[in-house]
Structure formats: structure tokens, C-alpha cells
Design an enzyme around this catalytic site. Structure first.
Site, PDB file in Angstrom:
ATOM      1  N   HIS B 123       0.813  -1.223   0.000  1.00  0.00           N
ATOM      2  CA  HIS B 123       0.000   0.000   0.000  1.00  0.00           C
ATOM      3  C   HIS B 123       0.843   1.268   0.000  1.00  0.00           C
ATOM      4  O   HIS B 123       0.361   2.325  -0.402  1.00  0.00           O
ATOM      5  CB  HIS B 123      -0.962  -0.013   1.196  1.00  0.00           C
ATOM      6  CG  HIS B 123      -0.309   0.092   2.526  1.00  0.00           C
ATOM      7  ND1 HIS B 123       0.018  -0.999   3.307  1.00  0.00           N
ATOM      8  CD2 HIS B 123       0.103   1.177   3.245  1.00  0.00           C
ATOM      9  CE1 HIS B 123       0.567  -0.599   4.434  1.00  0.00           C
ATOM     10  NE2 HIS B 123       0.651   0.719   4.425  1.00  0.00           N
ATOM     11  N   HIS B 186       1.443   8.718  12.971  1.00  0.00           N
ATOM     12  CA  HIS B 186       0.394   7.696  13.104  1.00  0.00           C
ATOM     13  C   HIS B 186       0.892   6.494  13.881  1.00  0.00           C
ATOM     14  O   HIS B 186       2.088   6.257  13.994  1.00  0.00           O
ATOM     15  CB  HIS B 186      -0.222   7.306  11.765  1.00  0.00           C
ATOM     16  CG  HIS B 186       0.694   6.714  10.730  1.00  0.00           C
ATOM     17  ND1 HIS B 186       1.873   7.268  10.332  1.00  0.00           N
ATOM     18  CD2 HIS B 186       0.571   5.586   9.990  1.00  0.00           C
ATOM     19  CE1 HIS B 186       2.423   6.527   9.388  1.00  0.00           C
ATOM     20  NE2 HIS B 186       1.669   5.485   9.170  1.00  0.00           N
TER      21      HIS B 186
END
Lengths: 97, 273
Positions: B123, B186
Site C-alpha cells: 500500500h 500515526h
């Protein structure tokens, strides 16, 4: 404090890496599980955590979450259930006989 | 001047995997920014795109973990993730093996690289490509930075990688783009997933857009882990882009926290001098 190399949980992480990336290894997880676990020298606790999808316990052992999330998806664990399991370690499913 | 475009943005899998369940008012600014980036990449008429990202343990493990590795394949399968999870159809992305080999050769004058003819794209590459070159018609040279298992390459080395890439790219013909992906703050797939450290993100973006190297590379790995989360290590991709544009500044197209995608979302485009 430095972040240092850690070989913690090396074998169980290696197995999950291979199950995530090598279809033949994941197939063995379904068909020849005990021998697969033996090949990767998993402890009894590691075997139990994988079979019950106790992702929180695996995380606490040092398994990289980036390995756990795709494996959980492949094992049909919904995203929100996965996150709950990371927050509160415990089996996300019963162990098969 | 073959480097004609340089930018950095995000690649969190939630961008595609959880788009349908995310509140529209939260994520709309992000997709609008992605569309502007798509248009600028199209306008750049690239012959090839060098992409810098982490590998999310889809190609590489601790049995042989390079700090930096470049993909020499003539094509790359992707995404590695299950289609039903990532919601991006499996495809084959064209590579640029001659360009990749030439870049590797020049980069290794100052920065050591591993290389592989068999990388697959996860991804980190496929989420941005899905939006930015949706027909997968621009050949890609993937370059992976280890952001998964410490020790990570030092931030200053990521900047040096960028400087070396720029020197290498500028020796090549054609119109070449550079895109760094990852971050910003994150806590991916972890108990704090969804947390976004807005102040930390903005501080880094201020340093990057001004291309203040010393401010970008001042963080220790432990500080990144504490303040920007494990995914914060991916600022290395952004720092590499800044290094490729040393002496130039950048423009922040947008910044927006995206708890639904578990990332701080942004696009920075650097000026090419």
C-alpha cells in the site's frame, strides 16, 4: 533512550511474515499446522495466540502490528474487532479442536 | 534538468480500505488535495516516477533487512495486500529497470543501496498510485527505506539519499518525478490507531517546506516513536524528497488530521531549482 535491534519474537514474526506473503505457507497453516509450527520453532504460547487470534498478546510479545493487521484480515477478523483485540489482549476466537 | 516534479504525501491503507465508512466532511479535503496532486503529476508529463516509501513487511524481514533498497524490476505486482481489504484491484505496475540501474550506480557514489529485481508493491506505493496515476501508465522506480525494524537509517542519511538521488536523476534524460510517501504521525494497526499528533506534524511540515535540514533530522528515533508514533518513522521518505531539493523550499498544499484513516494527511510539493 535508543531503539535497538530486537530479535524478540523472531520466529513467530517470521512465520506470520511468510503466511502473509507466501500462499503455500498459509495453505500449510490450514492443512499441516502442527508441523508448520514445529518448523518455525514456535512456543506453546505463540501457537495458542495465533490459533485464537490473540493479537493483543502477540503485540505485547513484540510482534510488529504491521504483520498482525494483514494476518487478521486474512483470518476474517473485522478491523474494529482487531483494534479492540490490540487494546484488550485476549482470544478473538476459540481454538479449533 | 530531468527532475521536473517532487512531492511527498501519505499512503495509509485506510485511505482506500476505510474510505466508505469515513465521515465525508473529515476526508473530503484530503481527496480534493489528492486530486490536485493528480492533476499536477499529469501536467508534469513524466517519463518515470521514482517513489520512496517504507515496506510494510511485505517484501523484507529481519533475516535480511537493508536500510535502503531500490527495485530494478521491469514490472512490479501490486498491491500485495488482499484486494477485499485494500479495495485496490491487483495489477502490474511497469518499472524502469535501465533508469533504476543508472540511478543505483550513481547514488552508490555516496550512499549504499541494496537492490532487487523482485519487489512487489504494497500500500505504500499502491495507495498513492491508485489516485495519482490511476492507469498505471507511468513507469515506477520503487525505493524502500526501512521504517519497520530498528535500527532505522538515520534521518540525516535519508536526506543524503535524497541529495544522491537528485545528482543521479539530473544525469538522466527524460522527465523524472520524485514522490515520497508515508507518515505523517500515526500509530498504524496499533492500540492508539487513529491518534494524530497535529502539533508534531505541523512542526515537521514547517521545517520541510522551508527545507531546514537540521530541523528535519533533529529527532531521535525514540522521540519519533513517542511523539509521532511508529508510523512517524516514515518522515524519512519526506526528508529524502527535501534532500533531493536542497536549496529549494516547498509549498504545503494542505494538512488535515484524518483519524478515520489513522494518519495526519498532507501534500507538500517542492520547488525544483
Amino acid at each position: 533512550m535508543k531503539l535497538l535491534i530486537s530479535m524478540q519474537a523472531y520466529n513467530v514474526q517470521k512465520l506470520i511474515f511468510h503466511m502473509n506473503t507466501r500462499p503455500a505457507v498459509y495453505e500449510r497453516y490450514g492443512s499441516d499446522r502442527d508441523a508448520l509450527f514445529a518448523d518455525y520453532k514456535l512456543s506453546a504460547a505463540e501457537q495458542d495466540y495465533i490459533e485464537t487470534m490473540n493479537v493483543g498478546a502477540l503485540y505485547e510479545m513484540g510482534v510488529q502490528p504491521q504483520l498482525l493487521a494483514p494476518f487478521a484480515g486474512r483470518e476474517n477478523i473485522a478491523w474494529l474487532d482487531y483494534i479492540k483485540g490490540m487494546e484488550n489482549p485476549g482470544p478473538l476466537r476459540e481454538k479449533e479442536d | 534538468m530531468p527532475l521536473v516534479f517532487a512531492a511527498a504525501t501519505n499512503h495509509g491503507p485506510g485511505i482506500t480500505a476505510r474510505r466508505e465508512t469515513a465521515p465525508e466532511d473529515e476526508v473530503a479535503p484530503f481527496f480534493e488535495g489528492f486530486e490536485r496532486l493528480h492533476q499536477r503529476i499529469e501536467a508534469a508529463k513524466l517519463d518515470a516516477l521514482v517513489m520512496v516509501s517504507s515496506d510494510h513487511i511485505q517484501n523484507l524481514y529481519m533475516d535480511n533487512m537493508p536500510a535502503f533498497i531500490i527495485g530494478l524490476g521491469d514490472s512490479f505486482p501490486g498491491p500485495t495486500e488482499d484486494e477485499h481489504f485494500l479495495k485496490i484491484p491487483k495489477t502490474i505496475v511497469p518499472g524502469a529497470p535501465d533508469l533504476a540501474a543508472a540511478l543505483a550506480d550513481e547514488v552508490m557514489e555516496t550512499v549504499d543501496l541494496a537492490y532487487s529485481g523482485e519487489l512487489a508493491l504494497d500500500h505504500g506505493f499502491m495507495v498513492p498510485l491508485h489516485f495519482l496515476t490511476p492507469d498505471y501508465d507511468v513507469p515506477v522506480v520503487p525505493l524502500i527505506i526501512n521504517c519497520m525494524f530498528p535500527p532505522y537509517p538515520k534521518l540525516g542519511r535519508a536526506y543524503e539519499l535524497g541529495r544522491a538521488l537528485r545528482r543521479a536523476i539530473d544525469q538522466q534524460p527524460g522527465r523524472i518525478g520524485l514522490l515520497g510517501t508515508g507518515g505523517l504521525s500515526h500509530w498504524p494497526a496499533a492500540p492508539l490507531s487513529g491518534k494524530v499528533a497535529v502539533e508534531w506534524d505541523r512542526e515537521f511540515l514547517d521545517a520541510m517546506t522551508a527545507n531546514r535540514r537540521d530541523d528535519m533530522i533533529r529527532y531521535t528515533d525514540a522521540e519519533i516513536e513517542r511523539d509521532g508514533g511508529p508510523g512517524g518513522h516514515e518522515i524519512r521518505s519526506w526528508i529524502t524528497v527535501a534532500g533531493a531539493c536542497e536549496g529549494s523550499t516547498g509549498v504545503l498544499d494542505f494538512y488535515t488530521p484524518l483519524p478515520s484513516f489513522a494518519i495526519g494527511g498532507a501534500v507538500v510539493e517542492m520547488t525544483i531549482a
